[in-house]
Design a protein around this motif. Structure first.
Motif, short mmCIF file in Angstrom:
data_model
loop_
_atom_site.label_atom_id
_atom_site.label_comp_id
_atom_site.label_asym_id
_atom_site.label_seq_id
_atom_site.Cartn_x
_atom_site.Cartn_y
_atom_site.Cartn_z
N GLN B 164 1.84 -5.17 3.08
CA GLN B 164 2.73 -4.09 2.65
C GLN B 164 4.16 -4.51 2.92
OE1 GLN B 164 1.45 -1.25 5.49
NE2 GLN B 164 -0.34 -0.59 4.33
N VAL B 176 5.78 2.93 2.03
CA VAL B 176 5.51 1.49 1.96
C VAL B 176 5.03 1.12 0.55
CG1 VAL B 176 4.85 1.35 4.40
CG2 VAL B 176 3.07 1.67 2.69
N ASP B 178 2.22 -0.97 -1.23
CA ASP B 178 0.94 -1.64 -0.97
C ASP B 178 0.84 -2.82 -1.92
OD1 ASP B 178 -1.67 -2.47 -0.89
OD2 ASP B 178 -2.50 -0.46 -0.66
N TYR B 197 1.03 8.52 -4.38
CA TYR B 197 1.15 7.18 -4.92
C TYR B 197 2.10 7.21 -6.10
CZ TYR B 197 -2.92 6.03 -2.10
OH TYR B 197 -3.76 5.84 -1.05
N ALA B 208 8.56 -7.17 -4.14
CA ALA B 208 7.13 -6.86 -4.03
C ALA B 208 6.30 -7.91 -4.75
CB ALA B 208 6.85 -5.47 -4.57
N ARG B 212 3.68 -10.32 -3.02
CA ARG B 212 2.26 -10.29 -3.43
C ARG B 212 1.77 -11.70 -3.73
NH1 ARG B 212 -1.91 -7.13 -6.26
NH2 ARG B 212 -2.73 -8.35 -7.98
N MET B 258 0.48 -4.86 8.50
CA MET B 258 0.81 -3.59 7.88
C MET B 258 2.04 -3.03 8.56
SD MET B 258 -3.11 -2.34 7.50
CE MET B 258 -3.16 -1.68 5.87
N GLY B 267 2.60 5.47 7.15
CA GLY B 267 1.77 4.25 7.11
C GLY B 267 0.47 4.33 7.91
N LEU B 270 -2.90 4.42 5.83
CA LEU B 270 -3.22 3.11 5.23
C LEU B 270 -3.74 2.15 6.29
CD1 LEU B 270 -0.33 2.44 2.68
CD2 LEU B 270 -2.43 3.75 2.39
#
Lengths: 231, 693
Positions: B164, B176, B178, B197, B208, B212, B258, B267, B270
């Motif tokens: 995250q 955050v 994800d 979301y 991001a 990722r 995380m 958070g 999650l």
């Protein structure tokens, strides 16, 4: 100290480590050939002669640097056992200090500040400083000369390591490869580690400030990374 | 409790002090609906966090004892051990880790990987505990999760991978991103209960995507399928990524990271999902027992509920209703009313009440299956005992318990306190193997010993609060030891003739240093110069001599006593006479064997701003410290040193004043080493003086 046999037997005597306390030396090699191993052996030899060593490690952590000393010392003790190994281990611990820096956190002024902290408060007065991981691509002659002057003023023998690259073919007239090819006059001794098919050889490029002649007849044992005389 | 072990997680929450792990636990209990209101650690409502059940913990805002609790998240049953953060209490951390399958390593986004995180991480590695890192306090000024991730890699050698990234930082922390689902997650409504979301904010999209990619690169090392999917450049199924993360985490080759803020309720849900998805269930972990009947051969416990019971008592508490024993089951079932065998004592005990713990509240249960963490009432045992069912006689591997290094003399202020102190000490010693107490017969003082000043301080406070025992406390004393450095012969005759039957015994032999261990007795007598029945008397005499050294009265360690000659009298020789002869022989040999005094040397790490590095090193140097090294990371420096414990008393106050309160230190026992000559002379002088008084 009773460790004279370990000192006398050390093939590193060829590098003339004793005597000149203002000497600046350089170990060069491509990545992974054993620069740190050789620096640590120089440091250990200095300690065994009763001196103190400040080991500056740039971009490496404290535990890994300590591990180098532990491993090299074990290798030495295996070859030349002493009566009370724990006393030797303790002695090395007391005569060595490690300072690690992030790449960006190390410069001449920081070095001077730290050395002054140590010496003026009588915390640790080194006789020799080894600097591993110094970025020679980001320095120039004037900057390095400045460091040399600092170390000379403190009467400190200093050993650096530098990484050379296969694709950079520039060399100095004495054969010192890039990135140190324009800095070689600042070093009394320059040693190049050269990799051959089954061994690594120590080639002395500069000795006593001049181009060296002849072979050193020294090798790094690939198993222990210890310096050995050629058979 | 769900019966299928796939749906069980036994986890610990470990961290450096003040990283917010108790606050995090409080949020976990709240979101899993185990508690219905959140109380802050140092909250204005004065209630304190649920897991800080001792009054003292609530007052100081630190967790001292780990309390076990249980909660459910989605389909998963989670047993949580909240572990203390201060290094003096690491035995609690170690015991917790011994029985856990996975852990959350909580880190402060400002402080990063601090000294205690390193200690805790080393312990996790020792017990092969897979972990998720949670970077907490992202709402704090100076929060820098990326720096913490770098430190996880560099300082702890973890393959830390961010799952995250935070949306905003410090006071702008909103939620955050994800990186697995590529969604922004916001925590809204009362106490962040509602999760929303959304699309990733445009400003964060590039970051991001890059993160990722980085995450997928690292994670794909654990899944060929994922690597193929990445090469095909199509959509990568979420499940494939999660499976690879889980695989990497379980193999201890990946540490998913995380982020969030427990205090700001961001958070946590999650993170609970992460516990479910990435941390192991009891069957994922291999646990080894020792078969006592088969020369302690290693045996893998089955985790199967149908097999005979194997359970480990990892924590004891002496409460109002008798002894409460925290137990982790590794296979089989514990049922109320059944008999189980304590492997150490061989005694069968009946399981009376069986409870599941939730801080200091408890829930009665009838049975508990394999992999569970529960508590038994009224079962007499010590911490670390193994219980077995059926005919097996197994023991779980013993736990690593460090020896105490510091002691204090305590004196009751009145008669009532005297009784209560005994009760308190009895309980504390049973609960905590690193805490010891004994009475010094010469001074009549009660001595308590433990792992550090704070450790003992806490027990003294507990005596006052829980047992109403007011005590006067002496200055802290270092637990010195004595040992010998060379072989020395002895030949001693004990002879007494003062009316009635006399005493006679002669013992000859030598003392020599013992490399490993405290004491060894060797019988080399041939030809019966000492009759067989008196050999054990000699052993007793030598062994008793080890309790008190002749230089400072400290216990002696590392001595081998060998007897090879002697003499006896048919009438006057007795058990007592040979014990006395051995004591005399020991004294004679000891003085010639080069006795030395040893002191505990502590490994100390001081962390603080780089500008104070010189001052910190100076302060350590003044205390007979050997500075091992320093690590400088821009504005922050860690100085590592080895110092005698005796020089560390009161160091926290000195450090605070030297560094404007900006530096902190932690220490742990490293080894016993010989004290320098000057200090030894002083100690001997003090001991001689104390004997005269």
């Amino acid at each position: 100290m009773g460790y004279e046999p370990l000192v006398k037997q050390n093939p590193l005597r060829v590098l003339k480590l004793t005597g000149n306390d203002k000497k600046m030396g350089l170990i060069m090699a491509r990545a992974g050939l054993g620069k740190t191993a050789l620096l640590v052996q120089i440091a250990l030899d200095t300690i065994l002669r009763g001196n103190r060593v400040l080991h500056i490690s740039i971009g490496e952590n404290l535990d890994k640097t300590k591990l180098w000393y532990d491993d090299m010392l074990q290798a030495i003790l295996q070859e030349c056992p002493v009566a009370k190994p724990h006393e030797l281990i303790d002695m090395v611990r007391q005569h060595r200090m490690i300072m690690t820096f992030k790449e960006a956190a190390f410069d001449r002024s920081r070095l001077e500040e730290r050395l002054n902290d140590l010496i003026q408060q009588n915390i640790f007065t080194p006789d020799c400083v080894v600097i591993d991981g110094f970025d020679f691509t980001a320095t120039d002659h004037a900057k390095l000369e400045d460091i040399k002057n600092l170390m000379e003023s403190l009467r400190l023998q200093t050993w650096f390591s530098a990484t050379s690259h296969r694709d950079d073919t520039r060399v100095s007239p004495t054969g010192v490869p890039a990135p140190c090819h324009e800095l070689d006059d600042l070093f009394e001794t320059v040693v190049l580690l050269k990799s051959y098919q089954d061994h690594i050889e120590l080639e002395i490029l500069r000795d006593s400030g001049k181009k060296a002649e002849g072979s050193s007849h020294l090798r790094l044992d690939p198993a222990t990374m210890m310096v050995r005389q050629e058979d | 409790m769900n019966k299928d072990l796939k749906f069980v997680r036994n986890i610990g929450i470990s961290a450096h002090i003040d990283s917010g792990k108790t606050t995090l636990t409080e949020r976990i209990l709240f979101y899993t609906q185990r508690i219905h209101a959140i109380h802050e650690v140092r909250g204005k409502d004065g209630v304190g966090a649920t897991m800080d059940s001792m009054e003292l913990e609530r007052e100081r805002g630190i967790t001292i004892q780990s309390a076990a609790t249980y909660c459910s998240w989605k389909d998963i049953d989670i047993n949580i051990i909240d572990t203390p953060g201060h290094v003096d209490f690491t035995v609690e951390v170690e015991r917790a880790l011994r029985v856990l399958d996975g852990a959350i390593l909580v880190l402060c986004s400002v402080g990063g990987v601090q000294s205690q995180s390193i200690t805790v991480d080393r312990q996790m590695t020792r017990y092969n505990v897979p972990r998720i890192a949670f970077i907490n306090k992202c709402d704090r000024t100076g929060a820098n999760p990326e720096r913490v991730v770098r430190q996880l890699r560099e300082k702890l050698n973890l393959n830390a991978v961010m799952l995250q990234i935070p949306i905003g930082l410090e006071s702008d922390l909103e939620g955050v991103v994800d990186l697995v689902t590529m969604k922004a997650v916001y925590f809204e409504g009362e106490q962040g209960r509602d999760i929303r979301y959304d699309e990733i904010p445009a400003a964060l999209l590039d970051q991001a995507k890059a993160k990722r990619e980085e995450m997928l690169d690292a994670v794909s090392m654990f899944s060929d399928e994922l690597m193929e999917a990445m090469l095909e450049e199509g959509d990568i199924p979420e499940a494939l990524i999660r499976e690879a993360i889980r695989k990497g985490t379980l193999s201890l080759k990946l540490a998913p990271v995380m982020v969030g803020s427990a205090y700001k309720n961001k958070g946590i849900q999650l993170l609970l999902d992460g516990v479910e998805m990435y941390l192991p269930c009891p069957t994922d972990v291999e646990n080894i027992a020792l078969d006592i009947d088969n020369n302690e051969a290693e045996i893998k416990v089955s985790n199967n509920t149908a097999d005979p019971l194997v359970a480990l008592a990892f924590k004891l508490e002496d409460g109002r209703y008798g002894q409460l024993t925290y137990v982790r089951t590794y296979q089989g079932e514990v049922k109320k009313g059944e008999f189980i065998t304590n492997t150490r004592t061989g005694k069968k005990v009946k399981v009376g009440r069986l409870v599941r713990m939730h801080a200091n509240e408890m829930e009665e249960i009838e049975e508990a299956g394999s992999g569970d963490i529960i508590a038994l009432f009224g079962v007499e045992c010590a911490s670390g005992d193994t219980f077995c069912g059926g005919n097996i006689n197994w023991s779980m591997t013993s736990m690593h318990i460090p020896a105490p290094v510091i002691s204090l003399a305590i004196k009751p202020k009145d008669n009532k306190a005297q009784d209560n102190i005994s009760k308190a000490l009895n309980r504390f010693c049973k609960e905590d193997p690193t805490f010891k107490s004994f009475v010094d017969h010469e001074t009549g003082e009660t001595i308590i010993s433990g792992m550090g000043e704070l450790h003992l301080d806490v027990y003294i406070e507990r005596m006052k609060r829980e047992y109403k025992a007011e005590v006067e406390v002496g200055a802290p004393r270092v637990a010195y030891r004595e040992t010998i450095t060379q072989r020395a012969e002895f030949d001693y005759t004990h002879k007494k003739q003062t009316g009635g039957s006399g005493q006679f015994g002669r013992v000859g032999g030598y003392l020599e240093p013992l490399e490993e261990g405290v004491y060894e007795f060797v019988d080399d007598i041939v030809g019966g110069s000492i009759p067989r029945e008196f050999i054990s008397s000699c052993d007793k005499g030598f062994s008793a001599s080890m309790d008190k050294g002749l230089l400072t009265g400290a216990p002696i360690t590392g001595v081998r006593c060998v007897i090879n000659d002697g003499g006896y009298h048919t009438v006057d020789s007795s058990d007592m006479a040979f014990q006395q002869a051995a004591k005399g022989a020991f004294k004679e040999g000891y003085r010639k064997a080069g006795p030395i005094i040893m002191e505990p040397i502590m490994k100390v790490a001081v962390e603080g701003p780089s500008e104070f590095q010189g001052a910190i090193m100076g302060s350590l140097n003044q205390r007979r410290g050997v500075i091992v090294g320093t690590s400088e990371e821009g504005a922050y420096t860690v100085v590592e040193a080895e110092l005698p414990l005796g020089e560390m008393f009161g160091y926290s106050t000195i450090l605070r004043s030297l560094t404007q309160g900006k530096a902190e230190f932690s220490m742990e026992f490293s080894a016993y080493k010989q004290v320098p000559k000057g200090v030894a002379e002083q100690l001997i002088k003090e001991y001689e003086a104390s004997k005269k008084n």
